[in-house]
Design a protein around this motif. Structure first.
Motif, PDB file in Angstrom:
ATOM      1  N   PRO A 107       0.814  -1.221   0.000  1.00 56.59           N
ATOM      2  CA  PRO A 107       0.000   0.000   0.000  1.00 56.59           C
ATOM      3  C   PRO A 107       0.846   1.269   0.000  1.00 56.59           C
ATOM      4  CG  PRO A 107      -0.938  -1.610   1.507  1.00 56.59           C
ATOM      5  CD  PRO A 107       0.387  -2.161   1.051  1.00 56.59           C
ATOM      6  N   PHE A 110       2.116   1.810  -3.502  1.00 53.39           N
ATOM      7  CA  PHE A 110       0.983   2.162  -4.350  1.00 53.39           C
ATOM      8  C   PHE A 110       0.637   3.644  -4.202  1.00 53.39           C
ATOM      9  CE2 PHE A 110      -3.520   2.695  -5.259  1.00 53.39           C
ATOM     10  CZ  PHE A 110      -3.694   1.977  -6.438  1.00 53.39           C
ATOM     11  N   LEU A 111       0.553   4.098  -2.951  1.00 48.96           N
ATOM     12  CA  LEU A 111       0.173   5.477  -2.692  1.00 48.96           C
ATOM     13  C   LEU A 111       1.309   6.455  -2.990  1.00 48.96           C
ATOM     14  CD1 LEU A 111      -1.837   4.997   0.615  1.00 48.96           C
ATOM     15  CD2 LEU A 111      -2.745   5.495  -1.664  1.00 48.96           C
ATOM     16  N   THR A 120      -0.690  -2.392  -9.022  1.00 48.01           N
ATOM     17  CA  THR A 120      -1.895  -2.798  -8.307  1.00 48.01           C
ATOM     18  C   THR A 120      -1.514  -3.559  -7.044  1.00 48.01           C
ATOM     19  OG1 THR A 120      -3.951  -4.079  -8.429  1.00 48.01           O
ATOM     20  CG2 THR A 120      -2.088  -4.918  -9.667  1.00 48.01           C
ATOM     21  N   LEU A 121      -2.433  -3.558  -6.102  1.00 48.32           N
ATOM     22  CA  LEU A 121      -2.254  -4.323  -4.874  1.00 48.32           C
ATOM     23  C   LEU A 121      -2.535  -5.806  -5.093  1.00 48.32           C
ATOM     24  CD1 LEU A 121      -4.228  -1.661  -2.955  1.00 48.32           C
ATOM     25  CD2 LEU A 121      -1.917  -2.260  -2.277  1.00 48.32           C
ATOM     26  N   CYS A 212      -5.347  10.229  -4.375  1.00 48.90           N
ATOM     27  CA  CYS A 212      -4.751   8.961  -3.940  1.00 48.90           C
ATOM     28  C   CYS A 212      -5.803   8.029  -3.347  1.00 48.90           C
ATOM     29  CB  CYS A 212      -3.639   9.225  -2.922  1.00 48.90           C
ATOM     30  SG  CYS A 212      -2.157  10.011  -3.612  1.00 48.90           S
ATOM     31  N   ARG A 215      -7.834   6.469  -6.140  1.00 47.46           N
ATOM     32  CA  ARG A 215      -7.088   5.401  -6.816  1.00 47.46           C
ATOM     33  C   ARG A 215      -7.053   4.136  -5.971  1.00 47.46           C
ATOM     34  NH1 ARG A 215      -2.057   5.365  -7.513  1.00 47.46           N
ATOM     35  NH2 ARG A 215      -1.344   7.142  -6.293  1.00 47.46           N
ATOM     36  N   TYR A 216      -6.821   4.305  -4.685  1.00 45.48           N
ATOM     37  CA  TYR A 216      -6.719   3.167  -3.769  1.00 45.48           C
ATOM     38  C   TYR A 216      -8.044   2.406  -3.714  1.00 45.48           C
ATOM     39  CZ  TYR A 216      -5.181   0.650   0.435  1.00 45.48           C
ATOM     40  OH  TYR A 216      -4.816  -0.333   1.332  1.00 45.48           O
ATOM     41  N   ASP A 219      -8.791   0.373  -6.951  1.00 47.71           N
ATOM     42  CA  ASP A 219      -7.882  -0.709  -7.334  1.00 47.71           C
ATOM     43  C   ASP A 219      -8.555  -2.061  -7.199  1.00 47.71           C
ATOM     44  OD1 ASP A 219      -4.969  -1.446  -7.958  1.00 47.71           O
ATOM     45  OD2 ASP A 219      -5.432  -2.708  -6.227  1.00 47.71           O
ATOM     46  N   MET A 222      -8.449  -3.985  -3.976  1.00 46.26           N
ATOM     47  CA  MET A 222      -9.150  -3.489  -2.803  1.00 46.26           C
ATOM     48  C   MET A 222     -10.668  -3.581  -2.916  1.00 46.26           C
ATOM     49  SD  MET A 222      -7.101  -2.619  -0.452  1.00 46.26           S
ATOM     50  CE  MET A 222      -8.282  -1.729   0.580  1.00 46.26           C
TER      51      MET A 222
END
Length: 256
Positions: A107, A110-111, A120-121, A212, A215-216, A219, A222
């Motif tokens: 994470p 990613f951020l 991607t996570l 952010c 986007r998170y 994803d 998530m």
């Protein structure tokens, strides 16, 4: 994978890699799956990613094989109506720079990425499964192209993970458009904070935070509305229009 760039050398590519190249001055990226032997399978709107009917038509350019006066000796022109195409690496890049998409990133990383749409996570599956999916979809299709809901990034992420976001029969929703409009949207969303502060730096920091967060949340690693589906089942359901009956399931271990 670097913090600032996912750029890679051609020599480092291996079958099953999710690769991409930026288009239109880094506004939009085109994605595909490298299958080896200098070949890439990717999803296009029959060679044209424009046609959304919105202002994005002024920004997005063709993501299909590069057009040149002389036809590429190694690429076969796509069949009419076929959105999934196979191209040589040069035609896929269309003069752009080669990047590799990151999977199972933390994470924090990613951020930390200033620009969305590069990692991607979610975790990738083994390369043989990834290549199988890409080749199978090349033969059987990936539905109708839609720059907002079912695009080249959705195709590549599905090949890598087997995960799809299903919304009333529309597949995809990778969140690539978040990286296109997320910045301006974040600025709009942060506008009410002017009632709290008039500090331009504070408003800018808030806008970045909203971007952010969007986007998170978008994803595939998530989201709670993802479904894992085999490529054979996917194409059979696409053929008869039954995607809407698939119930979303939370796949385990989507991310670290």
């Amino acid at each position: 994978m670097g913090l600032l760039s996912n750029r890679v050398a051609r020599e480092s590519l291996k079958p099953g890699d999710h690769i991409y190249s930026w288009r239109t001055a880094y506004v939009y990226a085109h994605h595909g799956i490298y299958i080896g032997d200098d070949r890439v399978i990717h999803f296009t709107r029959r060679g044209q990613e424009v046609g959304t009917g919105t202002v994005l038509d002024l920004l997005l350019v063709s993501s299909g094989p590069a057009q040149s006066p002389e036809p590429c000796p190694t690429c076969t022109p796509p069949e009419e109506g076929s959105g999934v195409v196979s191209s040589c690496l040069n035609c896929f890049l269309a003069g752009g720079v080669l990047y590799r998409f990151g999977y199972a990133v933390s994470p924090a990383l990613f951020l930390a990425k200033a620009r969305g749409g590069t990692c991607t996570l979610a975790s990738s599956e083994p390369e043989d499964i990834v290549v199988h999916r890409a080749k199978y979809l090349y033969e059987n299709g990936f539905g109708c192209y839609n720059v907002f809901k079912n695009n080249c990034k959705d195709f590549a992420i599905y090949c890598k993970t087997g995960l799809l976001v299903l919304d009333q029969g529309t597949i995809g929703h990778s969140g690539q458009t978040v990286s296109i409009i997320g910045g301006p949207l974040a600025a709009v969303l942060s506008t009410p904070l002017r009632l709290v502060t008039t500090n331009v730096y504070g408003m800018a920091a808030t806008a970045v935070g909203v971007y952010c967060a969007s986007r998170y949340a978008a994803d595939v690693g998530m989201r709670r509305d993802v479904t894992k589906i085999s490529v054979e089942d996917l194409t059979s359901r696409l053929a008869v229009g039954l995607l809407q009956v698939i119930e979303p399931q939370v796949a385990p271990n989507l991310s670290h």
